[in-house]
Design a protein around this motif. Structure first.
Motif, PDB file in Angstrom:
ATOM      1  N   LEU A 118       0.719  -1.296  -0.038  1.00  0.00           N
ATOM      2  CA  LEU A 118      -0.022  -0.003   0.106  1.00  0.00           C
ATOM      3  C   LEU A 118       0.880   1.330  -0.060  1.00  0.00           C
ATOM      4  O   LEU A 118       1.805   1.506   0.829  1.00  0.00           O
ATOM      5  CB  LEU A 118      -0.962   0.111   1.249  1.00  0.00           C
ATOM      6  CG  LEU A 118      -2.012  -0.882   1.263  1.00  0.00           C
ATOM      7  CD1 LEU A 118      -2.684  -0.793   2.576  1.00  0.00           C
ATOM      8  CD2 LEU A 118      -3.007  -0.196  -0.026  1.00  0.00           C
ATOM      9  N   PRO A 119       0.635   2.161  -0.771  1.00  0.00           N
ATOM     10  CA  PRO A 119       1.295   3.549  -0.908  1.00  0.00           C
ATOM     11  C   PRO A 119       1.038   4.132   0.437  1.00  0.00           C
ATOM     12  O   PRO A 119      -0.311   4.065   0.783  1.00  0.00           O
ATOM     13  CB  PRO A 119       0.735   4.242  -2.359  1.00  0.00           C
ATOM     14  CG  PRO A 119       0.257   3.092  -3.070  1.00  0.00           C
ATOM     15  CD  PRO A 119      -0.414   1.986  -2.160  1.00  0.00           C
ATOM     16  N   TYR A 120       2.209   4.740   0.968  1.00  0.00           N
ATOM     17  CA  TYR A 120       1.920   5.364   2.307  1.00  0.00           C
ATOM     18  C   TYR A 120       2.661   6.864   2.271  1.00  0.00           C
ATOM     19  O   TYR A 120       3.663   6.735   1.863  1.00  0.00           O
ATOM     20  CB  TYR A 120       2.571   4.339   3.218  1.00  0.00           C
ATOM     21  CG  TYR A 120       2.494   5.035   4.736  1.00  0.00           C
ATOM     22  CD1 TYR A 120       1.350   4.321   5.684  1.00  0.00           C
ATOM     23  CD2 TYR A 120       3.137   5.693   5.310  1.00  0.00           C
ATOM     24  CE1 TYR A 120       1.163   4.570   6.742  1.00  0.00           C
ATOM     25  CE2 TYR A 120       3.052   5.973   6.834  1.00  0.00           C
ATOM     26  CZ  TYR A 120       1.943   5.429   7.476  1.00  0.00           C
ATOM     27  OH  TYR A 120       1.627   5.957   8.844  1.00  0.00           O
ATOM     28  N   ALA A 121       1.899   7.793   2.797  1.00  0.00           N
ATOM     29  CA  ALA A 121       2.379   9.272   2.714  1.00  0.00           C
ATOM     30  C   ALA A 121       3.284   9.261   3.977  1.00  0.00           C
ATOM     31  O   ALA A 121       2.961   9.353   5.166  1.00  0.00           O
ATOM     32  CB  ALA A 121       1.264  10.202   2.721  1.00  0.00           C
ATOM     33  N   GLU A 122       4.442   9.570   3.771  1.00  0.00           N
ATOM     34  CA  GLU A 122       5.464   9.718   4.722  1.00  0.00           C
ATOM     35  C   GLU A 122       5.182  11.133   5.425  1.00  0.00           C
ATOM     36  O   GLU A 122       4.871  12.131   4.895  1.00  0.00           O
ATOM     37  CB  GLU A 122       6.660   9.974   4.203  1.00  0.00           C
ATOM     38  CG  GLU A 122       7.969   9.980   5.176  1.00  0.00           C
ATOM     39  CD  GLU A 122       9.357   9.987   4.598  1.00  0.00           C
ATOM     40  OE1 GLU A 122      10.134  10.030   5.493  1.00  0.00           O
ATOM     41  OE2 GLU A 122       9.372   9.939   3.452  1.00  0.00           O
ATOM     42  N   GLY A 123       5.214  10.950   6.797  1.00  0.00           N
ATOM     43  CA  GLY A 123       4.881  12.355   7.593  1.00  0.00           C
ATOM     44  C   GLY A 123       3.258  12.396   8.109  1.00  0.00           C
ATOM     45  O   GLY A 123       3.063  13.254   8.608  1.00  0.00           O
ATOM     46  N   TRP A 172       6.974  15.724  13.166  1.00  0.00           N
ATOM     47  CA  TRP A 172       6.137  16.515  14.210  1.00  0.00           C
ATOM     48  C   TRP A 172       7.087  16.486  15.612  1.00  0.00           C
ATOM     49  O   TRP A 172       6.417  16.803  16.494  1.00  0.00           O
ATOM     50  CB  TRP A 172       5.020  15.926  14.102  1.00  0.00           C
ATOM     51  CG  TRP A 172       4.278  15.795  13.001  1.00  0.00           C
ATOM     52  CD1 TRP A 172       3.948  14.379  12.241  1.00  0.00           C
ATOM     53  CD2 TRP A 172       4.076  16.830  12.050  1.00  0.00           C
ATOM     54  NE1 TRP A 172       3.266  14.720  10.994  1.00  0.00           N
ATOM     55  CE2 TRP A 172       3.241  16.157  10.807  1.00  0.00           C
ATOM     56  CE3 TRP A 172       4.033  18.242  11.990  1.00  0.00           C
ATOM     57  CZ2 TRP A 172       2.813  16.795   9.807  1.00  0.00           C
ATOM     58  CZ3 TRP A 172       3.672  18.913  10.690  1.00  0.00           C
ATOM     59  CH2 TRP A 172       2.960  18.139   9.760  1.00  0.00           C
ATOM     60  N   GLU A 173       8.190  15.694  15.817  1.00  0.00           N
ATOM     61  CA  GLU A 173       8.419  15.339  16.919  1.00  0.00           C
ATOM     62  C   GLU A 173       9.141  16.425  17.915  1.00  0.00           C
ATOM     63  O   GLU A 173       8.984  16.523  19.026  1.00  0.00           O
ATOM     64  CB  GLU A 173       9.745  14.503  16.921  1.00  0.00           C
ATOM     65  CG  GLU A 173      10.972  14.997  16.242  1.00  0.00           C
ATOM     66  CD  GLU A 173      12.057  13.903  16.218  1.00  0.00           C
ATOM     67  OE1 GLU A 173      12.165  13.076  16.816  1.00  0.00           O
ATOM     68  OE2 GLU A 173      13.113  14.278  15.530  1.00  0.00           O
ATOM     69  N   GLU A 174       9.072  17.816  17.311  1.00  0.00           N
ATOM     70  CA  GLU A 174       9.605  18.943  18.003  1.00  0.00           C
ATOM     71  C   GLU A 174       8.447  19.961  18.163  1.00  0.00           C
ATOM     72  O   GLU A 174       8.521  20.823  18.815  1.00  0.00           O
ATOM     73  CB  GLU A 174      10.727  19.784  17.248  1.00  0.00           C
ATOM     74  CG  GLU A 174      12.037  19.113  17.469  1.00  0.00           C
ATOM     75  CD  GLU A 174      13.065  19.518  16.992  1.00  0.00           C
ATOM     76  OE1 GLU A 174      13.251  20.918  16.784  1.00  0.00           O
ATOM     77  OE2 GLU A 174      14.328  18.891  16.526  1.00  0.00           O
ATOM     78  N   ASP A 209       3.068  14.131  -0.285  1.00  0.00           N
ATOM     79  CA  ASP A 209       2.192  13.349  -0.250  1.00  0.00           C
ATOM     80  C   ASP A 209       1.185  13.781   0.803  1.00  0.00           C
ATOM     81  O   ASP A 209       0.031  13.362   0.749  1.00  0.00           O
ATOM     82  CB  ASP A 209       2.356  12.007  -0.016  1.00  0.00           C
ATOM     83  CG  ASP A 209       3.315  11.536  -1.151  1.00  0.00           C
ATOM     84  OD1 ASP A 209       2.818  11.694  -2.414  1.00  0.00           O
ATOM     85  OD2 ASP A 209       4.115  10.588  -1.228  1.00  0.00           O
ATOM     86  N   ILE A 210       1.378  14.431   2.001  1.00  0.00           N
ATOM     87  CA  ILE A 210       0.609  14.845   2.877  1.00  0.00           C
ATOM     88  C   ILE A 210       0.161  16.081   2.575  1.00  0.00           C
ATOM     89  O   ILE A 210      -0.713  17.037   3.647  1.00  0.00           O
ATOM     90  CB  ILE A 210       1.388  14.928   4.394  1.00  0.00           C
ATOM     91  CG1 ILE A 210       2.347  15.876   4.421  1.00  0.00           C
ATOM     92  CG2 ILE A 210       1.834  13.490   4.632  1.00  0.00           C
ATOM     93  CD1 ILE A 210       3.241  16.135   5.887  1.00  0.00           C
ATOM     94  N   SER A 211       0.292  16.733   1.510  1.00  0.00           N
ATOM     95  CA  SER A 211      -0.579  17.928   0.937  1.00  0.00           C
ATOM     96  C   SER A 211      -1.646  17.592  -0.033  1.00  0.00           C
ATOM     97  O   SER A 211      -2.279  18.525  -0.638  1.00  0.00           O
ATOM     98  CB  SER A 211       0.346  19.068   0.444  1.00  0.00           C
ATOM     99  OG  SER A 211       0.957  18.443  -0.773  1.00  0.00           O
TER     100      SER A 211
END
Length: 537
Positions: A17-22, A30-32, A100-102
């Motif tokens: 499955l294609p996965y959107a990094e982030g 988002w760790e900070e 990809d997350i946009s």
């Protein structure tokens, strides 16, 4: 393309499955980022908890508010709390300009992959959907939702515990049509019988989203408007933020007590005007300067504005840019500094994916050191990584909105002409591809070899991030720039490098995007040729 590790999901075909990094709330991207501080947002967080713990509540909770009101901080906090309770099924944090997350292209496949990871009972049903439909990642969003998510949830063994999906910043999804469709499909969750799916959504109250919710039945969603929180409550939370964050700065720099004093804190709270992003930007500016007391003086010397909801935020952005970009420099250097700012920072705010300083420099045809120097003083508005392999990015979309709006960016020296920047990036992409693309770019020398036989390390070493970006987004930048004068550049490029370009897209797994780009180019060039013909008559 990022794939879920097979060991996490039993080595099944779910790894395809294609996965959107982030996308996930706990990704290193988002760790900070901050979570809600203790004793802040108390009533709102309690209301959200009551929503997901009440089996009779609507299946969708929509938290909406204007830019800078702290929606993403709340989303991350809610996702963390749900994960700790074992109720988080999946999360997707949209972010404009971050690949990809946009976009919505990998939204449902990413959600399905997380569902399979977090809910073992769903894995065989999602896996079967992939077996039955190997091209599922290329199908329409409506079919992806039905086959990968809705049907598996409908057919899986019943469970009494509700599961929650967190979707942050839905308004940051590029295509408005996709936003409305996502909402329409998510509303179908109310029809599920065996597993109760609840969806927590945050966004600005923009038209496509407002229309999407208006078309839903009232019992489908529960709304909370951040603007409706009493100002006294918001001011209390912002005051707590300033007190806690600046106390750390005071200790690190061994400043005298009290610093800042209570009247100063209250003045900062007043100027924030309910915007948490004002507070966060002010804190970063004070923290990252050589002398926090001097930095605070710069903030306090700025004019107070209540002319618009974002007046004070616009004022602080303007003053920070004046101080950071040209402050203390001889007047004869200002034009060069401002031109460099518009080129480099202007590119950062409109690019379609985040990039490292090195790759951004390669794309713009600049030295990495020059780019790094231009960005070094902008740490209050840009995330400048300490590690070279990590990307540079803006802290908050309100900074992008400010720079691109000529009315808000009232010092026009810092205003970014969006179309001009898109055309410049389009040209930079063409130049980079023209220099680097060639037949058999990986040097395999075996026509017809399967892509699976080519190592990913080899592909990444030859097709670097800047070249990959150029190949994926040059058409997008041309579309956004809307300049028919560039037709000859496109035709020349395609006549020399069409097959080389398609080869790269195939190697990086983006050939389907290439087909769409060619179709878009065909329409654009046809329209522009008709315009040229009309003008010549």
């Amino acid at each position: 393309m990022v794939e879920i590790h097979t060991q996490l999901i039993g080595g099944t075909n779910l790894s395809k499955l294609p996965y959107a990094e982030g996308a996930a709330y706990n990704h290193r991207t988002w760790e900070e980022e901050d979570l809600c501080l203790p004793d802040t947002r108390v009533q709102l967080r309690q209301q959200i908890t009551e929503w997901y713990e009440n089996t009779r509540s609507p299946c969708i909770f929509w938290l909406n508010g204007m830019a800078g009101t702290g929606k993403s901080t709340i989303s991350r906090t809610v996702a963390c709390e749900l994960a700790d309770k074992g109720k988080l099924a999946a999360s997707f944090f949209f972010s404009r300009g971050r690949g990809d997350i946009s976009r919505a292209g990998k939204f449902f496949t990413t959600i399905a992959a997380q569902l399979a990871e977090n809910l073992p009972g769903l894995r065989p049903f999602i896996s079967k959907a992939i077996d039955d439909h190997p091209d599922i990642h290329q199908r329409a969003l409506r079919e992806q939702w039905k086959l990968l998510i809705y049907n598996p949830l409908e057919n899986a063994p019943a469970q009494s515990k509700p599961i929650v999906v967190v979707i942050d910043a839905l308004d940051e999804c590029e295509r408005k049509e996709d936003i409305k469709l996502i909402l329409q499909l998510l509303a179908q969750a109310k029809n599920l019988q065996t597993i109760r799916l609840q969806v927590f959504v945050t966004s600005r109250p923009e038209t496509p989203i407002l229309l999407g919710f208006r078309k839903m039945l009232g019992e489908t969603h529960q709304d909370f408007v951040l603007h409706d929180i009493p100002p006294s409550t918001i001011n209390h939370d912002i005051s707590v933020f300033f007190q806690q964050k600046l106390s750390v700065v005071k200790e690190e720099h061994e400043l005298s007590t009290p610093w800042p004093d209570e009247p100063t804190i209250q003045l900062l709270v007043e100027r924030a005007a309910g915007l948490f992003i004002y507070a966060a930007t002010t804190y970063r500016f004070i923290r990252d300067g050589m002398d926090p007391e001097d930095q605070l003086s710069v903030i306090l010397s700025s004019e107070y504005s209540s002319a618009s909801p974002t007046g004070n935020l616009d004022e602080i952005y303007t003053n920070l840019l004046r101080y950071s970009v040209i402050g203390g420099r001889p007047h004869c250097e200002h034009d060069a500094l401002l031109q460099r700012f518009r080129q480099i920072v202007g590119s950062i705010v409109i690019i379609s994916d985040v990039m490292t300083i090195k790759n951004l420099a390669n794309l713009l045809g600049l030295r990495s050191g020059k780019v790094g120097t231009a960005l070094a003083s902008l740490r209050s508005v840009l995330k400048i990584p300490e590690i070279q392999s990590q990307p540079v990015r803006i802290f908050h979309p309100s900074f992008r909105d400010f720079l691109l709006d000529q009315q808000r960016c009232f010092d026009h020296r810092f205003w970014i002409d969006e179309k001009e920047r898109h055309i410049d990036l389009f040209r930079r992409c063409l130049e980079l591809m023209s220099k680097r693309l060639r037949q058999d770019i990986c040097g395999i020398r075996e026509p017809g070899v399967l892509i699976t036989k080519i190592s990913k390390d080899m592909i990444q070493s030859v097709i670097t991030a800047d070249l990959r970006y150029a190949c994926r987004y040059w058409v997008y930048h041309f579309q956004q720039g809307s300049s028919v004068e560039e037709d000859s550049r496109i035709l020349q490029f395609l006549s020399q490098h069409l097959l080389h370009w398609l080869e790269v897209l195939t190697l990086v797994g983006e050939m389907s995007e290439g087909v769409l780009m060619i179709a878009s180019l065909e329409k654009i060039l046809k329209v522009s040729s008709n315009l040229h013909f009309s003008k010549s008559i």
